[in-house]
Enzyme design. Structure first.
Site, short mmCIF file in Angstrom:
data_model
loop_
_atom_site.label_atom_id
_atom_site.label_comp_id
_atom_site.label_asym_id
_atom_site.label_seq_id
_atom_site.Cartn_x
_atom_site.Cartn_y
_atom_site.Cartn_z
N THR A 24 0.87 -1.39 -0.11
CA THR A 24 0.04 -0.01 0.07
C THR A 24 0.93 1.31 -0.04
OG1 THR A 24 -0.25 -0.29 2.30
CG2 THR A 24 -2.10 -1.01 1.03
N ILE A 99 0.54 -10.08 -5.13
CA ILE A 99 0.69 -10.60 -6.68
C ILE A 99 1.21 -9.47 -7.51
CG2 ILE A 99 -1.27 -11.99 -6.31
CD1 ILE A 99 -3.03 -9.80 -7.47
N HIS A 117 -0.07 -16.37 -3.70
CA HIS A 117 -1.33 -16.20 -4.30
C HIS A 117 -0.98 -15.88 -6.09
CE1 HIS A 117 -3.16 -14.85 -0.42
NE2 HIS A 117 -3.14 -16.08 -0.28
N CYS A 125 -1.76 -20.69 -19.23
CA CYS A 125 -2.75 -21.59 -19.44
C CYS A 125 -3.14 -22.47 -18.52
CB CYS A 125 -2.32 -22.59 -20.88
SG CYS A 125 -3.23 -23.87 -21.17
ZN ZN Z 1 -1.93 -24.64 -23.27
#
Ligand code: ZN
Length: 247
Positions: A24, A99, A117, A125
């Protein structure tokens, strides 16, 4: 402060655990705090993301709005102080709930940062783990003949592509949790920075460290769930406090 400095001097097996509070101060909003995004907007659950293309498209739309804050953020003096301590060979791992990629940006090697996280600065993917840059996703969605009508699919396996973060309802990453647990068990000093320790299973790690003989220190602006079992608690601004402790 003097006790903590002494404990830091005595070991090179320190685990640092960071939460939203450290970032923050770099201008990144805490999504879970009162007034944060998850109090205004219902999060998209992982199961809904998997089963509905409309949810996938909505999720990308939101992401590109939220990302405007992320992109301009830079490591602050707190991140830099941790990086300084790392360069003195004191830290075995940095476990983070964040993150935002700011520990990486502060110069700490990728393999020393365990992202519980995930990471919001790229996509993967869900089937084969192929990495995709966000610029590719944005371009795909905004193409004239698409214009947010279909979600991107993996070019290798046709799997669903998702931001590399761990969403609500999504299982914790197995490899990351294993390293986090092992390093918590093995460390001498476990320092929590900027987390209110409300989100499990991540918040179980300081308990694990403490049970296995580590000293536990909590540095957070507000009180936390684990203050009563910790060896020292500093309720202070994070950046300036780390700057004093780690140099
Ligand atoms: Zn893939």
């Amino acid at each position: 402060m003097n006790d903590i400095k002494k404990w830091i001097a005595e070991t090179n097996k320190i685990v640092i655990f960071t939460g939203a509070g450290i970032s923050t101060e770099s201008g990144i909003p805490d999504f879970r705090s009162p007034g944060g995004i998850w109090t205004k907007m219902q999060p998209i659950m992982f199961q809904d993301f998997l089963s509905s293309e409309a949810s996938q498209i909505e999720s990308w739309k939101r992401k590109f709005v939220i990302d405007k804050d992320m992109k301009v953020a830079k490591p602050n003096i707190g991140h830099i102080a941790i990086s300084k301590l790392y360069s003195k060979n004191k830290i075995s791992y940095i476990l983070t709930q964040n993150i935002d990629n700011l520990h990486h940006d502060s110069g700490i090697p990728d393999n020393k940062i365990i992202e519980l996280h995930g990471n919001s600065t790229y996509a993967k993917c869900l089937n084969c783990n192929k990495r995709y840059e966000l610029s590719y996703i944005k371009e795909f969605l905004e193409k004239k003949d698409n214009n947010y009508s279909t979600a991107p699919k993996c070019i290798e396996c046709n799997g669903i592509i998702k931001s590399a973060t761990i969403s609500f309802g999504q299982p914790m990453p197995i490899k990351e949790m294993q390293i986090a647990e092992k390093s918590s068990i093995e460390c001498d000093l476990f320092i929590v920075i900027g987390s209110s320790l409300k989100v499990y299973p991540a918040a179980g790690l300081p308990i694990l460290a403490k049970k296995n003989g580590a000293k536990l220190i909590i540095i957070n602006r507000e009180t936390t769930e684990l203050d009563s079992i910790s060896d020292r608690v500093l309720n202070k601004e994070i950046g300036v406090t780390l700057d004093k402790l780690f140099y």
